[in-house]
Every structure is written in C-alpha cells, then in structure tokens.
Scaffold this active site. Structure first.
Site, PDB file in Angstrom:
ATOM      1  N   GLU A   1       2.074 -13.183  -0.406  1.00 41.20           N
ATOM      2  CA  GLU A   1       2.303 -11.959  -1.272  1.00 41.20           C
ATOM      3  C   GLU A   1       2.134 -12.542  -2.647  1.00 41.20           C
ATOM      4  O   GLU A   1       2.772 -13.624  -3.065  1.00 41.20           O
ATOM      5  CB  GLU A   1       3.733 -11.483  -1.110  1.00 41.20           C
ATOM      6  CG  GLU A   1       4.193 -10.369  -2.168  1.00 41.20           C
ATOM      7  CD  GLU A   1       3.098  -9.307  -2.199  1.00 41.20           C
ATOM      8  OE1 GLU A   1       2.386  -8.951  -3.427  1.00 41.20           O
ATOM      9  OE2 GLU A   1       2.920  -8.464  -1.144  1.00 41.20           O
TER      10      GLU A   1
ATOM     11  N   GLU B   1      -5.449  -2.909   4.244  1.00 39.81           N
ATOM     12  CA  GLU B   1      -4.445  -1.760   4.273  1.00 39.81           C
ATOM     13  C   GLU B   1      -5.297  -0.696   3.792  1.00 39.81           C
ATOM     14  O   GLU B   1      -6.055  -0.082   3.987  1.00 39.81           O
ATOM     15  CB  GLU B   1      -3.283  -2.131   3.725  1.00 39.81           C
ATOM     16  CG  GLU B   1      -2.274  -1.099   3.714  1.00 39.81           C
ATOM     17  CD  GLU B   1      -1.074  -1.664   2.975  1.00 39.81           C
ATOM     18  OE1 GLU B   1       0.235  -1.449   3.508  1.00 39.81           O
ATOM     19  OE2 GLU B   1      -1.064  -2.047   1.804  1.00 39.81           O
TER      20      GLU B   1
ATOM     21  N   GLU C   1       4.955   1.709   7.381  1.00 39.36           N
ATOM     22  CA  GLU C   1       6.029   1.446   6.618  1.00 39.36           C
ATOM     23  C   GLU C   1       6.610   2.634   5.929  1.00 39.36           C
ATOM     24  O   GLU C   1       7.937   2.671   5.814  1.00 39.36           O
ATOM     25  CB  GLU C   1       5.899   0.216   5.780  1.00 39.36           C
ATOM     26  CG  GLU C   1       4.893   0.597   4.557  1.00 39.36           C
ATOM     27  CD  GLU C   1       3.566   0.190   4.878  1.00 39.36           C
ATOM     28  OE1 GLU C   1       2.715   0.064   3.998  1.00 39.36           O
ATOM     29  OE2 GLU C   1       3.012   0.130   5.992  1.00 39.36           O
TER      30      GLU C   1
END
Length: 712
Positions: free
Chosen positions: A420, A507, A513
């Site tokens: 990340e 993505e 999520e």
C-alpha cells in the site's frame, strides 16, 4: 507456458493519393472483414476531420469532429488536406499466456489518413482506423516534424455523436476513482455532478458532467455499444463529457494542475485508441477481444513466474471490523479515520497467518495475501504527511515474516506481497528496487499494490498522465524482476495485459468491501450483472468474491452482502480474473467443524481458461457464462441475477459431442432470497451431455454455479 504463435497476412498499401487529388470533399470508407461495421472519414469545407460509423448500413455514430487544442499554440483541428492514404488488412492468431481463452484471432482492415495543414506551419497529423467484426478503433498519430515537436495538449476534442437517447449504464467521470455504483438512465438523464461528495470515497474529483469508460449503451433497436480506449500509454485517461440535449459525447482528458494541461507530448507519438464496440447481443460485448487486439504483442515472453490461482487472505476481517491493519488497533479503514487505541486487534499476526495457510493448504487454495504486515499503517491516511510512511520491508513485531514464509512453503502455499503506497508514488518509486529484491529473495512472485487517498504531489490525479506513467513504471520494473502485479486504485484497464502479461488483474471498480462499510447499504444485487457488461469489458477484475457469512452480525449489524450464497459462487465464473480470492474468514467456511459443502465449488473451479462462452445475459439484469479450464478441459458455469427472481433454461449444446459429464449444481434453495434468506442453498449431482437441457430457478439476488467433470 504457451509460446505466442502468429499467422499474419498483410496486404500492403492499396492506394496512395496526392494532396492535389484529394481536397476536402472526398470520403474514405473502411469496412470490417464481415462488412457489418463501416467507418467513413471526410474533411469538411473548412478542412476539419470527421468520421461516421455504421453497423449493417445503419449509422450508430453520426458525423463527429476530431482534433486538438494545444497550449500556447494554434489548435490542430482544421485547415487540413489529405496528402495520402494507406489501407491494408491483417489476420493473425496469438495465444494468451493466461486468460479467458487460449487463442485470440486478430482480424481487421485498416485505413491510415495522412493529413497536413494548408497553412504556413504545414503541421502533420495521421488518423489511423481499424475495423473489426466487433467494432471500430482509431487513434491519432503525431509524426516526427519540425513544426510540432514538443507540446502540451490542452484538450482532445474527439466527438461521439449518438443517434438517439440510448439507455446507458455509466459511472461519473471521476479523475481519482472508479468506485462508484453504475447508474442506468437514458443518455439525456446522465448527471455525473450529482455523484460528487460521496461520503464513502476518500479521493474523488468530478469536474464535469462526464462519464468514465467503458460506458455501455443499448439503442431502441436493441443494438449494444460500448465506448472505451485501448493501449493507454504515456497519456491522460479519457472521460467523456456529456451533451445531454444533443446526445453527444466529447473526450475530456484527465488534467494536471502542475502541468497546466492534459498531456505533454514529444513527437513521434501515438495516442491511445478510441474504441467503439458494437454487438447485436449483449454477451458479444464480453466475448469481444478488440481492446486486447489493439495493444502490441507480448513484450515479455514467458511469464511462468506467475501461475493463475485462488487465494485467501487477511483482508476481509479488517473491513468488517474484526481486526485492524495497524498493530496498535487504531486504524478504522471502514471510515478512514483513527479510533481509540486498542479498539480492535491487529490482523496480520504470525498465528493468524498460519491459520489462513492451514485452511488454504487443506482446501486446494494456492495463495495467501496478508495486509497490514508492514509498519506504517498507524499514519497512512487522512494526512498530507504520507511520504515515507511505508518501507515495504519491515514487519510489525507480532508478524514473524521469516516464520510465516517458511510455514507457507512447507504447506505448499504461495504468499502474495502487499504494497500500500498511501497514494505517495514518489516514495514507492524510491523503494521499488529494494522492495522487489526483498520479494524475490523470499520467493514471492506477485504483489498487490494500492494507492488509497489523494495523490501526492498535489495537482495530480489517479487517472492523469503523470500517474499513467507511474503505473507503467511499476509494470516495467516488476517485469524486469519477474513479478506479477495486481493493482488497486489503478488506472483503468485498456488491454495492456497483452503487451505486459505481468499485469494480471486490477481493481478499478466498486468492490466487495463496500458491502462491509458503505453508508448506502452496499452493492445492490444488480451491481455485478452490470459490471459484467461494463467494467469487465476492459480487463480482469480483482473483485474478491466468496462471502458465505452474508450477514456479519457479530461485527457489523448495520452492514451485509446483498446477494445469496449461490450468487457468490456464480461470481467465480462470471467475473473474470486469473486470481480469485476466497475472501471470507476461514471460520465462516466451516459448519460443525467441517468445511461448508458449498465451498467445494471454490476448491474445484478453474481460474485459467481454454475458452469462454456467454450463454445469455442482459446488461444490469443477469448473465450466464461457461468457461472451459485449460489444464483439465473441465467446464464451469456461473449465473447471477439482479433483484428479480429468474427462471433460466440452460442448454449444454456447447459441450463436446460424445462426452458425458458429472454435473454438480450449486443453486439457490427453494426459500432463498437475497434480503430475507440469503444462505438457503441446494446441491444436486446429475449426468449431462450436449443434448441435456436444465431448468434453473435463480432467487431474487441469486445465482448458481456448476462444475462439469468429464466422465469419458
């Protein structure tokens, strides 16, 4: 790993014409090999380039202008003459090292128009068209020339004049994020600005009434259109600005406040392809490979360091609130805020990782993703001071990296790295070599990258040219290190996986999520039957399916998944990716200390396909897809529906003649309903062949999944 094989036929230039012979009134037409799709190019009296597209003789994109506004230079949009043209045809077959099918046919006719200004500058611009049986692509080419060398594009003015008020499935033209729900409206009702200030998005900027691509439409006559782009390289991502009353779109590139324009160009340069996919049947949009074909061939050769796989991970438990990314238990990803210390436990511990490894090893799952393993998660969001937060090498004290790696190796489970970046790409670029060398030294061959937040430096956006170049830098660097990339918060997919097959998934949509924490109640049942005909047209999706604990009352009573369990199974076939996550917690896949019977489908289902067939579907309503696994030749079928209950008759006539299969059907139970009884399911076993017909009832928000194992 399959080698690329080519059969390539090119009929060279059929005609060339001098500028004295061509003036502005002449038209040039190019048809697809099956002659169904035709693009016609012409110059107006003012020398402005225009094009028109027809399907079966009916205009689907009416006369549309082309050109550019340049910063501090005269516009490059009219006063052109044609100095020559070239046409040719090509037919090649190439193999995908992994993908929805093994072989792809690339068959097209092409036309290149060479333009030059009649004014003193004599600037040149080429427009390159390719006509396929499944649509039209075109791009601008800036040849090397004295009077147009380095310049900044202020605006690209490519028009798409529609011929009606089409039904449209769209998300807003957000410069920072694609994680919006799709809206279904008539074209004249598109209101992207109404989607601004979404409380669930931590980075969002919608400056115009524009839509992002792919944007899919259905005409009143039942024709399907999808507008997108291919081979986005060193250029700004394209949104499409909407003129509601005139039923017109015009390209609106994502800008850069630091650059003061949209894209900085040095000739020679080719823009991405502007693409219009055309289909008589909704499923043909999914089966189209035009976006891939408009990219260059594989530059990497074998990518056998990547094996398509299913994986589990320490991820979903953070979203539902069982644990946190940071060791202090302060980071609440669900609202992107910092809570009180100790409010939840750290997810990425040595013991927890071993638990996931055990479950994966025992159930035929090859991979493990661990998020929150490295230091920095306590200060990674909602601050401008994000440079240098992560180092991608140092684990938290409660995560013994070496012990986890040794345990995974012993159990035959491959670890997926997680990086990340907190939307600080300059920090990431400084540490790439060290981070990737660390991965390879530990036998890790794939990485999930993330870019949550507003881009640093300020003035740049996720989808602008500066970030497009960064994402490409990641692909280039990882390719040299033999690492595969699954990008989150990415630039849109535009088929570059053909050229760089280490780009395995991304993505770039509103994912699973959002069901865990979105303030609007999560993804509605129609979300994925829409995604299949919109976002999925651009490339593989890391959607993370497989939630069995549909209502997570133990952690978040106010949130849930808005599908049935059988719908979750169907996603493993419907939503394509060479990596598929079983995203739920291991304990949620257990019933009375035994693995849930429905998990058998996740263990069995393939991820790498010999061929794929869309059996039926309608955008936003339902879709049924069959895929044949490369390694085993077994077939798997998935079907999902929206909030409407649906009866579907499945014909198996796509199966090989003379073969009998054992079919295991996982379907909605008789009382299933996404809202009231989502976990009601049934499993049946039967024998089928290509003459079999099977009636299947899909519940509201439901679906089904079938494994077909050859018996002879």
């Amino acid at each position: 790993m399959h080698k690329l094989s080519y059969t390539f036929v090119i009929f060279a230039m059929l005609f060339m014409s001098s500028c004295e012979e061509q003036k502005s009134k002449e038209n040039y037409s190019l048809s697809s090999p099956d002659e169904k799709n035709t693009v016609t190019f012409s110059l107006t009296e003012a020398g402005k380039p225009t094009y028109t597209i027809a399907h079966d003789g009916v205009v689907v994109v009416d006369t549309s202008a082309m050109g550019f506004d340049l910063k501090d230079l005269d516009a490059l949009s009219e006063d052109f003459e044609i100095i020559k043209t070239e046409t040719s045809t090509a037919d090649e077959t190439w193999q995908m090292p992994w993908g929805e099918q093994l072989e792809v046919r690339n068959h097209y006719n092409e036309l290149i128009i060479y333009l030059q200004e009649t004014s003193e500058n004599k600037r040149k611009l080429n427009i390159h068209f390719k006509a396929y049986n499944d649509g039209i692509g075109f791009r601008y080419e800036f040849p090397e020339q004295e009077n147009l060398n380095e310049f900044i594009i202020a605006d690209e003015n490519t028009e798409f004049n529609l011929t009606g008020d089409h039904k449209t499935w769209w998300i807003p033209g957000d410069w920072d994020i694609y994680e919006h729900l799709y809206s279904e409206t008539n074209f004249s009702e598109i209101d992207a600005l109404a989607k601004a200030n979404n409380p669930d998005l931590n980075a969002s900027y919608i400056p115009e009434n524009a839509v992002n691509t792919p944007v899919t439409m259905k005409t009143a006559e039942g024709l399907y259109l999808s507008f997108h782009e291919a081979d986005l390289t060193d250029y700004a991502g394209m949104t499409l600005k909407v003129n509601q009353s005139e039923h017109k779109m015009i390209s609106e590139l994502v800008g850069s406040e630091r650059l003061g324009g949209k894209a900085q160009i040095k000739a020679p340069f080719n823009t991405p392809w502007r693409t219009i996919q055309i289909a008589d049947r909704a499923g043909d949009l999914i089966e189209s490979k035009m976006i891939l074909n408009l990219n260059d061939p594989n530059e990497l050769g074998d990518v056998d360091y990547f094996t398509p796989m299913k994986y589990v991970g320490i991820w979903w438990e953070m979203h539902i609130g069982k644990s946190t990314w940071d060791m202090e238990g302060t980071q609440d990803m669900n609202t992107f805020t910092v809570g009180e210390k100790g409010s939840s436990q750290h997810g990425a511990t040595t013991a927890n990782a071993k638990k996931y490894i055990d479950f994966a090893s025992e159930n035929g799952i090859k991979g493990l993703l661990v998020e929150g393993w490295n230091t920095g998660w306590d200060k990674w969001i909602n601050t401008d001071d994000r440079e240098g937060v992560f180092d991608f090498i140092t684990p938290y004290p409660d995560y013994d990296f070496d012990e986890v790696m040794a345990y995974a190796k012993d159990k035959g489970v491959e670890v997926i790295m997680h990086h990340e970046t907190s939307a600080a790409p300059l920090t990431y670029e400084k540490q790439m070599d060290a981070a990737y060398d660390f991965m390879k030294a530990n036998g890790i061959n794939s990485v999930k990258t993330g870019y949550v937040g507003k881009i640093i430096p300020k003035g740049e956006y996720h989808h602008g040219q500066w970030m497009v170049k960064h994402y490409q830098k990641v692909l280039d660097k990882t390719a040299k290190k033999k690492i595969a990339v699954n990008a989150h918060e990415p630039i849109k997919a535009t088929g570059k996986r053909r050229t760089y097959p280490n780009a395995i998934a991304r993505e770039g949509l509103r994912g699973q999520e959002f069901n865990a924490w979105a303030s609007d109640g999560g993804n509605p049942p129609a979300h994925l039957p829409t995604v299949a005909f919109t976002r999925m047209l651009s490339g593989p999706i890391d959607f993370t399916p497989g939630v069995f604990n549909i209502k997570f009352d133990d952690y978040k009573k106010e949130n849930r998944v808005n599908t049935t369990l059988a719908h979750q199974l169907g996603l493993y076939v419907v939503i394509y990716s060479p990596i598929q996550m079983a995203c739920d917690l291991p304990e949620h896949y257990m019933v009375n200390d035994k693995v849930h019977p429905a998990f058998q489908f996740i263990s069995d289902v393939g991820v790498d396909w010999q061929q794929s067939k869309v059996l039926d579907g309608e955008v936003g309503d339902f879709v049924v897809i069959a895929r044949q696994e490369r390694e085993t030749n077994n077939w798997f079928i998935g079907g999902i529906t929206d909030e409407n209950q649906r009866d579907f008759t499945l014909d198996f006539d796509f199966l090989e003649a003379g073969k009998t299969y054992e079919a295991k059907l996982y379907k909605d139970g008789p009382e299933a309903d996404w809202e009231n009884n989502p976990q009601d399911y049934a499993i049946e076993t039967l024998q089928v062949d290509r003459t079999t017909s099977l009636d299947i009832a899909m519940a509201s928000g439901g679906g089904f999944a079938i494994s077909l194992i050859s018996q002879n």
